[in-house]
Design a protein around this motif. Structure first.
Motif, PDB file in Angstrom:
ATOM      1  N   LYS A  99      54.059 -17.645 -21.204  1.00  0.00           N
ATOM      2  CA  LYS A  99      54.281 -17.362 -22.620  1.00  0.00           C
ATOM      3  C   LYS A  99      53.978 -18.610 -23.456  1.00  0.00           C
ATOM      4  N   VAL A 100      54.501 -19.751 -23.032  1.00  0.00           N
ATOM      5  CA  VAL A 100      54.321 -20.998 -23.773  1.00  0.00           C
ATOM      6  C   VAL A 100      52.838 -21.328 -23.940  1.00  0.00           C
ATOM      7  N   THR A 101      52.054 -21.062 -22.908  1.00  0.00           N
ATOM      8  CA  THR A 101      50.619 -21.371 -22.968  1.00  0.00           C
ATOM      9  C   THR A 101      49.796 -20.249 -23.594  1.00  0.00           C
ATOM     10  N   GLY A 102      50.437 -19.115 -23.892  1.00  0.00           N
ATOM     11  CA  GLY A 102      49.747 -17.993 -24.519  1.00  0.00           C
ATOM     12  C   GLY A 102      49.078 -17.039 -23.547  1.00  0.00           C
ATOM     13  N   ARG A 103      49.082 -17.370 -22.276  1.00  0.00           N
ATOM     14  CA  ARG A 103      48.413 -16.529 -21.269  1.00  0.00           C
ATOM     15  C   ARG A 103      49.033 -15.129 -21.197  1.00  0.00           C
ATOM     16  N   ILE A 104      50.320 -15.056 -21.470  1.00  0.00           N
ATOM     17  CA  ILE A 104      51.020 -13.780 -21.337  1.00  0.00           C
ATOM     18  C   ILE A 104      50.497 -12.738 -22.331  1.00  0.00           C
ATOM     19  N   TYR A 105      49.836 -13.203 -23.383  1.00  0.00           N
ATOM     20  CA  TYR A 105      49.370 -12.292 -24.426  1.00  0.00           C
ATOM     21  C   TYR A 105      47.976 -11.733 -24.174  1.00  0.00           C
ATOM     22  N   TRP A 106      47.194 -12.374 -23.303  1.00  0.00           N
ATOM     23  CA  TRP A 106      45.839 -11.860 -23.079  1.00  0.00           C
ATOM     24  C   TRP A 106      45.542 -11.485 -21.635  1.00  0.00           C
ATOM     25  N   MET A 107      46.466 -11.730 -20.716  1.00  0.00           N
ATOM     26  CA  MET A 107      46.273 -11.306 -19.325  1.00  0.00           C
ATOM     27  C   MET A 107      47.044 -10.001 -19.107  1.00  0.00           C
ATOM     28  N   ASP A 108      46.526  -9.136 -18.224  1.00  0.00           N
ATOM     29  CA  ASP A 108      47.299  -7.924 -17.944  1.00  0.00           C
ATOM     30  C   ASP A 108      48.428  -8.252 -16.967  1.00  0.00           C
ATOM     31  N   ARG A 109      49.388  -7.344 -16.902  1.00  0.00           N
ATOM     32  CA  ARG A 109      50.610  -7.601 -16.125  1.00  0.00           C
ATOM     33  C   ARG A 109      50.327  -7.895 -14.651  1.00  0.00           C
ATOM     34  N   ALA A 110      49.402  -7.152 -14.059  1.00  0.00           N
ATOM     35  CA  ALA A 110      49.096  -7.359 -12.637  1.00  0.00           C
ATOM     36  C   ALA A 110      48.545  -8.766 -12.410  1.00  0.00           C
ATOM     37  N   ASP A 111      47.658  -9.227 -13.300  1.00  0.00           N
ATOM     38  CA  ASP A 111      47.109 -10.581 -13.164  1.00  0.00           C
ATOM     39  C   ASP A 111      48.183 -11.646 -13.383  1.00  0.00           C
ATOM     40  N   LEU A 112      49.081 -11.397 -14.332  1.00  0.00           N
ATOM     41  CA  LEU A 112      50.186 -12.333 -14.563  1.00  0.00           C
ATOM     42  C   LEU A 112      51.062 -12.453 -13.321  1.00  0.00           C
ATOM     43  N   GLU A 113      51.353 -11.324 -12.689  1.00  0.00           N
ATOM     44  CA  GLU A 113      52.189 -11.344 -11.478  1.00  0.00           C
ATOM     45  C   GLU A 113      51.477 -12.043 -10.327  1.00  0.00           C
ATOM     46  N   ARG A 114      50.190 -11.740 -10.136  1.00  0.00           N
ATOM     47  CA  ARG A 114      49.439 -12.407  -9.066  1.00  0.00           C
ATOM     48  C   ARG A 114      49.431 -13.912  -9.280  1.00  0.00           C
ATOM     49  N   GLU A 115      49.174 -14.325 -10.505  1.00  0.00           N
ATOM     50  CA  GLU A 115      49.171 -15.752 -10.807  1.00  0.00           C
ATOM     51  C   GLU A 115      50.547 -16.369 -10.571  1.00  0.00           C
ATOM     52  N   ALA A 116      51.605 -15.672 -10.989  1.00  0.00           N
ATOM     53  CA  ALA A 116      52.964 -16.194 -10.814  1.00  0.00           C
ATOM     54  C   ALA A 116      53.325 -16.323  -9.335  1.00  0.00           C
ATOM     55  N   TYR A 117      52.973 -15.324  -8.526  1.00  0.00           N
ATOM     56  CA  TYR A 117      53.264 -15.416  -7.087  1.00  0.00           C
ATOM     57  C   TYR A 117      52.465 -16.540  -6.440  1.00  0.00           C
ATOM     58  N   SER A 118      51.210 -16.675  -6.812  1.00  0.00           N
ATOM     59  CA  SER A 118      50.365 -17.725  -6.248  1.00  0.00           C
ATOM     60  C   SER A 118      50.899 -19.108  -6.615  1.00  0.00           C
ATOM     61  N   LEU A 119      51.213 -19.304  -7.897  1.00  0.00           N
ATOM     62  CA  LEU A 119      51.740 -20.599  -8.337  1.00  0.00           C
ATOM     63  C   LEU A 119      53.107 -20.884  -7.728  1.00  0.00           C
ATOM     64  N   THR A 120      53.920 -19.846  -7.562  1.00  0.00           N
ATOM     65  CA  THR A 120      55.218 -20.032  -6.910  1.00  0.00           C
ATOM     66  C   THR A 120      55.028 -20.576  -5.506  1.00  0.00           C
ATOM     67  N   ASP A 121      54.125 -19.975  -4.745  1.00  0.00           N
ATOM     68  CA  ASP A 121      53.857 -20.452  -3.382  1.00  0.00           C
ATOM     69  C   ASP A 121      53.354 -21.897  -3.392  1.00  0.00           C
ATOM     70  N   GLU A 122      52.457 -22.224  -4.325  1.00  0.00           N
ATOM     71  CA  GLU A 122      51.934 -23.597  -4.424  1.00  0.00           C
ATOM     72  C   GLU A 122      53.046 -24.587  -4.738  1.00  0.00           C
ATOM     73  N   ILE A 123      53.882 -24.245  -5.691  1.00  0.00           N
ATOM     74  CA  ILE A 123      54.966 -25.158  -6.094  1.00  0.00           C
ATOM     75  C   ILE A 123      55.977 -25.321  -4.965  1.00  0.00           C
ATOM     76  N   ILE A 124      56.336 -24.221  -4.302  1.00  0.00           N
ATOM     77  CA  ILE A 124      57.294 -24.296  -3.179  1.00  0.00           C
ATOM     78  C   ILE A 124      56.738 -25.190  -2.078  1.00  0.00           C
ATOM     79  N   SER A 125      55.470 -25.014  -1.718  1.00  0.00           N
ATOM     80  CA  SER A 125      54.905 -25.832  -0.650  1.00  0.00           C
ATOM     81  C   SER A 125      54.747 -27.289  -1.087  1.00  0.00           C
ATOM     82  N   HIS A 126      54.481 -27.516  -2.359  1.00  0.00           N
ATOM     83  CA  HIS A 126      54.315 -28.876  -2.870  1.00  0.00           C
ATOM     84  C   HIS A 126      55.638 -29.644  -2.867  1.00  0.00           C
ATOM     85  N   TYR A 127      56.724 -28.957  -3.175  1.00  0.00           N
ATOM     86  CA  TYR A 127      58.026 -29.626  -3.312  1.00  0.00           C
ATOM     87  C   TYR A 127      58.943 -29.449  -2.106  1.00  0.00           C
ATOM     88  N   SER A 128      58.431 -28.897  -1.007  1.00  0.00           N
ATOM     89  CA  SER A 128      59.301 -28.758   0.169  1.00  0.00           C
ATOM     90  C   SER A 128      58.898 -29.706   1.279  1.00  0.00           C
TER      91      SER A 128
END
Length: 128
Positions: A99-128
């Motif tokens: 939302k802060v970056t504005g992506r939430i307004y031009w990406m469809d929900r499925a793409d937002l979820e895919r991106e969120a799951y992918s980034l979640t995995d990246e962040i978890i692996s980076h900080y564990s």
């Protein structure tokens, strides 16, 4: 009925904010928003499975970012597992970052979820 997040869990929420902020380069204060604890639904998907009938898939919703009210809701089940709480918070904070970056307004929900799951995995692996 909803309730706030207890002090016991606030440390993990702050760690999740820090991880998302650092990884995505977003100021941490942009990730400050209300968090409530309330039962969230289980989603069901019914898939025709001919000739045998139907396959029913269920998925428990653990967290939710409310775009309209700008808040995060967490299901109480995440409070029983520290890693689940951290992962769920990271995922929902990514939606806030979208939302802060504005992506939430031009990406469809499925793409937002895919991106969120992918980034979640990246962040978890980076900080564990």
């Amino acid at each position: 009925r909803s309730r706030g997040l207890g002090d016991v869990y606030k440390r993990q929420v702050e760690e999740a904010k820090k991880a998302v902020s650092e990884y995505l380069g977003i100021p941490k204060n942009y990730l400050d928003l209300p968090i409530e604890i309330r039962p969230l639904p289980t989603e069901y998907k019914i898939i025709p499975f001919f000739p045998y009938g139907y396959l029913i898939l269920e998925k428990k919703v653990l967290g939710e970012y409310n775009l309209q009210w700008d808040k995060i809701s967490l299901d109480p089940i995440v409070l029983y597992d520290d890693s689940l709480l951290f992962r769920t918070m990271v995922h929902e904070l990514i939606h806030r970052a979208q939302k802060v970056t504005g992506r939430i307004y031009w990406m469809d929900r499925a793409d937002l979820e895919r991106e969120a799951y992918s980034l979640t995995d990246e962040i978890i692996s980076h900080y564990s």
